[in-house]
Write a protein that holds these residues in place. Structure first.
Motif, short mmCIF file in Angstrom:
data_model
loop_
_atom_site.label_atom_id
_atom_site.label_comp_id
_atom_site.label_asym_id
_atom_site.label_seq_id
_atom_site.Cartn_x
_atom_site.Cartn_y
_atom_site.Cartn_z
N ASP A 1 7.03 -2.96 -11.02
CA ASP A 1 7.24 -1.90 -11.31
C ASP A 1 6.68 -1.54 -9.47
N THR A 2 5.68 -1.33 -8.95
CA THR A 2 5.48 -0.76 -7.52
C THR A 2 6.44 -1.33 -7.07
N CYS A 3 7.26 -2.80 -6.66
CA CYS A 3 8.02 -2.48 -5.28
C CYS A 3 9.62 -2.70 -5.77
N ASN A 4 9.87 -2.39 -7.44
CA ASN A 4 11.23 -2.01 -8.03
C ASN A 4 12.00 -3.04 -7.58
N ALA A 5 11.24 -4.70 -8.09
CA ALA A 5 12.03 -5.66 -8.22
C ALA A 5 11.90 -6.62 -9.32
N ARG B 1 -1.03 4.49 9.59
CA ARG B 1 -1.28 5.51 9.31
C ARG B 1 0.04 6.81 9.37
N ASN B 2 0.39 5.73 10.58
CA ASN B 2 2.16 6.56 11.40
C ASN B 2 2.59 6.79 9.57
N ILE B 3 3.28 6.47 9.55
CA ILE B 3 3.93 5.94 7.76
C ILE B 3 3.22 5.71 6.41
N GLY B 4 2.19 7.35 6.57
CA GLY B 4 1.90 7.04 5.25
C GLY B 4 0.77 6.62 4.82
N VAL B 5 0.19 5.25 5.62
CA VAL B 5 -0.71 4.36 4.80
C VAL B 5 -2.44 5.27 5.13
N HIS B 6 -3.19 5.02 4.02
CA HIS B 6 -4.60 5.40 4.07
C HIS B 6 -5.29 3.89 4.59
N VAL B 7 -5.51 4.15 6.03
CA VAL B 7 -6.31 2.78 6.42
C VAL B 7 -7.23 2.73 6.88
N THR B 8 -8.53 2.17 6.64
CA THR B 8 -9.89 2.03 6.94
C THR B 8 -9.66 0.37 7.67
N THR B 9 -10.30 -0.07 8.34
CA THR B 9 -11.14 -1.05 9.61
C THR B 9 -12.52 -1.48 9.74
N GLU B 10 -12.28 -3.06 9.63
CA GLU B 10 -13.95 -2.89 9.93
C GLU B 10 -14.35 -4.59 10.68
N VAL B 11 -14.55 -5.49 11.54
CA VAL B 11 -14.93 -6.11 11.47
C VAL B 11 -16.65 -6.51 11.96
N VAL B 12 -16.18 -7.53 11.36
CA VAL B 12 -18.22 -8.87 10.99
C VAL B 12 -17.54 -9.79 11.75
N TRP B 13 -19.01 -9.81 12.35
CA TRP B 13 -19.50 -11.26 12.92
C TRP B 13 -19.44 -11.97 12.13
N VAL B 14 -19.73 -13.46 11.63
CA VAL B 14 -20.37 -13.83 10.71
C VAL B 14 -19.71 -15.53 10.39
N GLN B 15 -19.97 -16.31 10.44
CA GLN B 15 -20.14 -17.62 10.58
C GLN B 15 -19.10 -18.34 9.44
N SER B 16 -19.26 -17.93 8.51
CA SER B 16 -18.86 -18.54 6.91
C SER B 16 -18.94 -17.02 6.27
N PRO B 17 -17.55 -16.88 6.44
CA PRO B 17 -16.75 -15.81 5.65
C PRO B 17 -17.01 -15.35 4.38
N ALA C 1 0.67 -1.17 0.12
CA ALA C 1 0.32 -0.02 0.05
C ALA C 1 0.99 1.65 0.07
N LYS C 2 1.77 1.21 0.31
CA LYS C 2 2.77 2.26 0.84
C LYS C 2 3.40 2.17 -0.13
N ALA C 3 3.95 1.38 -1.51
CA ALA C 3 4.16 1.86 -2.27
C ALA C 3 3.95 2.63 -3.52
N SER C 4 2.39 1.51 -3.50
CA SER C 4 2.09 1.85 -4.62
C SER C 4 0.63 3.33 -4.55
N ALA C 5 1.18 3.61 -3.04
CA ALA C 5 0.18 5.36 -2.57
C ALA C 5 -1.23 4.39 -2.67
N ALA C 6 -2.18 3.26 -2.24
CA ALA C 6 -3.04 3.22 -2.29
C ALA C 6 -3.77 2.38 -0.68
N ALA C 7 -5.45 2.91 -0.49
CA ALA C 7 -5.59 2.81 0.18
C ALA C 7 -5.66 1.13 0.76
N LEU C 8 -5.94 1.03 2.65
CA LEU C 8 -5.93 -0.49 2.32
C LEU C 8 -6.64 -0.06 3.43
#
Length: 308
Positions: A185-189, A80-96, A28-35
């Motif tokens: 390319d994203t990872c310079n690999a 977030r402290n290293i610049g990644v845009h992060v959102t979180t979610e918790v869902v209670w479900v038996q079969s994900p 996410a950091k390397a590609s400026a993506a949201a996580l």
């Protein structure tokens, strides 16, 4: 301005950080993506406890979900402290599984990232694991994370298979290489492309040979090999892969790819999975087996809109 890329990280209900966190954050950091980090909670003992009433059980479930939400937020704060845009979610479900597919439909993602849960062969035979269900049904690329040495991959391999008469596969092979090239390319690999040239019976029948022995005893064997080598070279060239990065190796794909990954310290191998019409052959014989045997992480490209 192009829309920001988004990754979805599926985490364990046990409030345990793992290598997938590091990989997802690095990508996410390397590609400026949201996580977007999602935990699909369900604890059997808590869900079926018989010593408390239903109201108390509900409070216990809500309490656990809230604790998990706070735990995820603590992990997210670090990212977030290293610049990644992060959102979180918790869902209670038996079969994900269905919840994951619904999430991907409602919130389009560029990739799903998940730690690979190693299962015994007996367990996989008796009960199909979530990872295998995702492998078969997820509509977006999946990154199964395991054996992480570098948070950001340094060596990537694209595994292709041009050994088919059906033109359907040609475009899919190109997509696999492009997906791998984008990741590299994203990872310079470093990026290599491998074709494991399999002359097993189910492959040779596609070209009119009853058995692999018939092919080996025929003068057509060399012509067929040369034709496949030419198709592999053209595939690589039109995707900008240098000759020294092209590797055509004769042998069983699972053995060839796992052996190459181990010998050259590969971080990620990018593979394709085929839809239902070829599920038994390609996915059943290669990707599913490799998923638990590879000494590196696996990035699986889905067919998307290609016809099954």
């Amino acid at each position: 301005m192009s829309e920001q890329s988004r990754f979805m990280l599926v985490v364990s209900p046990l409030m345990q950080s793992n290598l997938a966190f590091e990989r997802a954050a690095a990508l996410a950091k390397a590609s400026a993506a949201a996580l977007h980090i999602v935990a699909f909670d369900y604890l059997e003992g808590l869900a079926t406890a018989s010593l408390v009433n239903e109201q108390a059980l509900e409070q216990m479930r809500l309490g656990y979900v809230e604790r998990h939400r706070q735990w995820l937020e603590d992990q997210a704060r670090r990212l977030r402290n290293i610049g990644v845009h992060v959102t979180t979610e918790v869902v209670w479900v038996q079969s994900p599984l269905q919840e994951i597919l619904i999430h991907l439909k409602e919130q389009p993602m560029n990739a799903l990232i998940k730690a690979l849960e190693h299962e015994s062969l007996l367990s996989r035979v008796m009960f199909t694991p979530l990872d295998i269900h995702l492998l078969r049904e997820c509509p977006v690329p999946i990154h199964f994370v395991s054996h992480v040495v570098h948070a950001l991959p340094r060596k990537i391999v694209a595994a292709v298979d041009p050994f088919h008469r059906d033109g359907w596969y040609e475009g899919f092979n190109d997509r696999i290489v492009r997906e791998a090239a984008k990741l590299a390319d994203t990872c310079n690999a470093e990026l290599d492309v491998i074709y494991a040239h399999d002359l097993s019976s189910h492959q040779t029948k596609e070209f009119g040979f009853e058995t692999a022995l018939t092919l080996f005893s025929s003068a057509k064997a060399q012509a067929l090999f040369n034709a496949q080598a030419d198709a592999f070279r053209k595939l690589s060239e039109r995707n900008g892969i240098a000759p020294e990065r092209q590797h055509m190796i004769v042998g069983n794909p699972a053995k060839v790819l796992s052996g190459y990954a181990e010998a050259y310290d590969i971080d990620v191998i990018v593979m394709g999975r085929i839809g239902s019409r070829a599920m038994g052959r390609l996915v059943g014989d290669t990707v599913e087996h490799l998923l638990y045997k590879m000494p590196c992480s696996v990035w699986v490209v889905s067919p998307q809109t290609l016809a099954d």
